[in-house]
Design a protein around this motif. Sequence first.
Motif, mmCIF file in Angstrom:
data_model
loop_
_atom_site.group_PDB
_atom_site.id
_atom_site.type_symbol
_atom_site.label_atom_id
_atom_site.label_comp_id
_atom_site.label_asym_id
_atom_site.label_seq_id
_atom_site.Cartn_x
_atom_site.Cartn_y
_atom_site.Cartn_z
ATOM 1 N N THR A 40 0.829 -1.208 0.000
ATOM 2 C CA THR A 40 0.000 0.000 0.000
ATOM 3 C C THR A 40 0.860 1.252 0.000
ATOM 4 O OG1 THR A 40 -1.782 -1.143 1.172
ATOM 5 C CG2 THR A 40 -1.768 1.263 1.286
ATOM 6 N N MET A 41 1.890 1.262 0.828
ATOM 7 C CA MET A 41 2.745 2.446 0.929
ATOM 8 C C MET A 41 3.592 2.620 -0.327
ATOM 9 S SD MET A 41 3.823 2.161 4.952
ATOM 10 C CE MET A 41 4.531 3.816 5.046
ATOM 11 N N LEU A 42 4.075 1.517 -0.883
ATOM 12 C CA LEU A 42 4.833 1.608 -2.131
ATOM 13 C C LEU A 42 3.962 2.113 -3.275
ATOM 14 C CD1 LEU A 42 7.168 -1.507 -2.293
ATOM 15 C CD2 LEU A 42 7.865 0.879 -2.470
ATOM 16 N N ASP A 43 2.708 1.686 -3.309
ATOM 17 C CA ASP A 43 1.811 2.111 -4.369
ATOM 18 C C ASP A 43 1.627 3.625 -4.347
ATOM 19 O OD1 ASP A 43 -0.151 1.337 -6.513
ATOM 20 O OD2 ASP A 43 -1.520 2.361 -5.135
ATOM 21 N N ASP A 44 1.532 4.192 -3.165
ATOM 22 C CA ASP A 44 1.408 5.648 -3.049
ATOM 23 C C ASP A 44 2.656 6.340 -3.597
ATOM 24 O OD1 ASP A 44 0.044 8.092 -1.894
ATOM 25 O OD2 ASP A 44 1.928 8.144 -0.770
ATOM 26 N N GLU A 45 3.826 5.783 -3.321
ATOM 27 C CA GLU A 45 5.068 6.372 -3.835
ATOM 28 C C GLU A 45 5.145 6.244 -5.360
ATOM 29 O OE1 GLU A 45 7.843 5.422 0.121
ATOM 30 O OE2 GLU A 45 8.377 4.599 -1.835
ATOM 31 N N ARG A 46 4.686 5.127 -5.892
ATOM 32 C CA ARG A 46 4.806 4.885 -7.338
ATOM 33 C C ARG A 46 4.109 5.960 -8.152
ATOM 34 N NH1 ARG A 46 5.466 5.059 -11.716
ATOM 35 N NH2 ARG A 46 5.593 3.450 -13.369
ATOM 36 N N ASN A 47 2.994 6.452 -7.660
ATOM 37 C CA ASN A 47 2.221 7.445 -8.409
ATOM 38 C C ASN A 47 2.889 8.815 -8.462
ATOM 39 O OD1 ASN A 47 0.251 5.487 -8.781
ATOM 40 N ND2 ASN A 47 -0.897 6.101 -6.964
ATOM 41 N N LYS A 48 3.966 8.995 -7.706
ATOM 42 C CA LYS A 48 4.644 10.293 -7.644
ATOM 43 C C LYS A 48 5.922 10.340 -8.479
ATOM 44 C CE LYS A 48 2.852 10.911 -2.950
ATOM 45 N NZ LYS A 48 3.189 10.926 -1.511
ATOM 46 N N ILE A 49 6.271 9.242 -9.115
ATOM 47 C CA ILE A 49 7.497 9.205 -9.915
ATOM 48 C C ILE A 49 7.270 9.948 -11.224
ATOM 49 C CG2 ILE A 49 9.147 7.705 -11.096
ATOM 50 C CD1 ILE A 49 8.533 5.568 -8.987
ATOM 51 N N ALA A 50 8.165 10.895 -11.540
ATOM 52 C CA ALA A 50 7.961 11.768 -12.695
ATOM 53 C C ALA A 50 8.758 11.356 -13.931
ATOM 54 C CB ALA A 50 8.316 13.210 -12.330
ATOM 55 N N ASN A 51 9.955 10.781 -13.754
ATOM 56 C CA ASN A 51 10.790 10.321 -14.883
ATOM 57 C C ASN A 51 11.130 11.433 -15.874
ATOM 58 O OD1 ASN A 51 10.699 7.504 -14.033
ATOM 59 N ND2 ASN A 51 8.571 7.522 -14.725
ATOM 60 N N LEU A 52 11.390 12.641 -15.368
ATOM 61 C CA LEU A 52 11.717 13.753 -16.250
ATOM 62 C C LEU A 52 13.211 13.878 -16.514
ATOM 63 C CD1 LEU A 52 9.312 16.470 -14.800
ATOM 64 C CD2 LEU A 52 8.981 15.034 -16.830
ATOM 65 N N ARG A 53 14.033 13.476 -15.557
ATOM 66 C CA ARG A 53 15.483 13.589 -15.674
ATOM 67 C C ARG A 53 16.132 12.345 -15.077
ATOM 68 N NH1 ARG A 53 13.514 17.454 -17.715
ATOM 69 N NH2 ARG A 53 14.016 19.674 -17.508
ATOM 70 N N PRO A 54 17.313 11.963 -15.536
ATOM 71 C CA PRO A 54 18.044 10.883 -14.866
ATOM 72 C C PRO A 54 18.352 11.260 -13.415
ATOM 73 C CG PRO A 54 19.020 11.362 -17.012
ATOM 74 C CD PRO A 54 18.023 12.457 -16.735
ATOM 75 N N ILE A 55 18.420 10.268 -12.564
ATOM 76 C CA ILE A 55 18.690 10.529 -11.141
ATOM 77 C C ILE A 55 20.121 10.994 -10.934
ATOM 78 C CG2 ILE A 55 18.906 9.412 -8.882
ATOM 79 C CD1 ILE A 55 16.437 7.833 -9.465
ATOM 80 N N VAL A 56 21.080 10.419 -11.645
ATOM 81 C CA VAL A 56 22.475 10.850 -11.517
ATOM 82 C C VAL A 56 22.987 11.315 -12.873
ATOM 83 C CG1 VAL A 56 22.899 9.273 -9.598
ATOM 84 C CG2 VAL A 56 23.500 8.562 -11.910
ATOM 85 N N SER A 57 23.956 12.229 -12.827
ATOM 86 C CA SER A 57 24.546 12.768 -14.055
ATOM 87 C C SER A 57 25.980 12.309 -14.253
ATOM 88 C CB SER A 57 24.507 14.306 -14.012
ATOM 89 O OG SER A 57 25.400 14.792 -13.006
ATOM 90 N N GLY A 58 26.615 11.856 -13.171
ATOM 91 C CA GLY A 58 28.017 11.462 -13.261
ATOM 92 C C GLY A 58 28.986 12.613 -13.138
#
Length: 572
Positions: A374-392
């Motif tokens: 249930t808690m993971l499902d709430d987090e999943r809906n907030k993922i935006a995928n607009l930029r990579p998490i790391v740039s290096g």
Amino acid sequence: MLFRALFALAALSLTGAAHLPGIGEPAISVQTQRSGGPIDPEQAALRFDSADLKFEVLPETEQLKGVATLVFTAKAPLRRLLLDLDRNIAPSTVAIDGSPLPRSAFADPDGRLTITLPAPIAAGGQVTATITYGGTPHVAVRAPWDDGMVWSKTPDGRTWFATTAEGYGCDLFWPCLDFPTGEPGRVTLHITVPKGLKAPSNGKLIGVDTLPDGRITWNWSVRQPNTYGIALNVGPYEEMSGLYKSRFGNQIPMFYWYLPGEEAKAKALFAEFAPTLDFFESEIGPYPWGDEKLGVVETPHKGMEHQTINAYGNDYAKAPEGFDWLFQHEFSHEYFGNQLTAADWDDYWLHEGYATYMQPFYGRWREGEARYATMLDDERNKIANLRPIVSGKARTEEEVYEIDKGGPGQDIYYKGSWMLHTLRNLIGDKAFLDVTRLAVYGRLDPKPGNFQPRYGSTPEYEGFVKQVTGKDYGWFFDVYLRQAALPELIETRDGGTLTLAWKAPGDLPFPMPVEVQVDGRVERLAMTGGKDSIAVAPGAHIVVDPDSRILKRSRAIEAYQAWKAAQARKRQ
């Protein structure tokens, strides 16, 4: 840290303030607003041994006085010291090794304090700088998302004050090295406040002094604090305390400072301290600061992971999971942030991804898989995928937290959490927790006294996964950390054959195994080469990844997010 706003106003003098500073006043320079990023070679040449910080908080004028005695060891020859200090609290005097410098030997025009040394320092030499400073520090616009001072009043009109500094950095109220690896070895704090007020802060309390005029000085000592983890908190606090008997044999002092009149609510929150500690010690390892304290203080802002004195401003909110998410999240940072500190802001998913994942992981520990899901499902809906998490590359705090500056923003929280969920299911619980212990402690057998605070990075973390599993999971991190889009699982059913194929961003390899439920029976497809097939009977009911073990593209969630955004625009 998605909101930044500054309003210009000249700094007021300590001798007479015309009026109290408003929100966002006085303005700070671009240099002060910048935290982290590429490190200046002169600052990289400094090992920060210790800081003795004397503060006087002046609520009536909303000003701050300070004397900072900083000890450095030169890692390379030095001719000057380059420190960070907001120009609004600029230095009035500087002494080197006890000898005052002429005014021409130091300058702080834009928040970069440059001190010309009376004589060069050889590599391995030590230097002590004593800096007297003060002024009207910047008032936060919307703490803790925007940093600075938070001046407030309790319901009965008494002073309630706090600092936040994660975004703009420690230089908002003391001279420091404003980048993640600039941690001093030890900080001693002496916080002088008006009569009747308390000043809970970092580390261990070493004494309280009452001055002849009734003012009170609170003295604290903390080892190797996170650069933004030093915090001033002032108010007419009540104190609640207890002792936690650790499974590792030591005893850990626990303290909560709260506002008068809230004892019942404070007791309920305090009752969460020991179970939360037990979860972390049983699943991760020893509480890193057991020789100091578990400390929490109620603040006039939402919260922040100030080392051993976490800020709490969640108004004792209740939640269906039965614990206070904000307290638990900030406490997580004692492990992921304060004990394990990312060496660069680019790797801050190590802080926020782990601290976010610890909420559903704690829910699972308390109540089982249904709460976890249930808690993971709430987090999943907030993922935006607009930029990579790391740039290096080295990045500032704003370049990570702000989408318009190219950062991943909230994805370091929610996408980081779901990536860890996926990794745990991929490599198994034991391996995942072993990797986590290596990241946090640098060893698999942590015990009180056999580890020190450490810096971590994404490449190191990948190396720990390889070390523990014996396999190279570079493909996993290349997709989840270095690409913005999520991998998509394509399903094709042709007669009696179900074929699954991964389509990863950039056509990267992604051999992620997948579970398939066929008429209630679960089978695992190896997906070697990113593709696999299974024979199924005509009309069989199929559920792919039935337990949602994998972070992957969901067109339904994308449509939901687009709909929500459209609804929000209509309301504007």
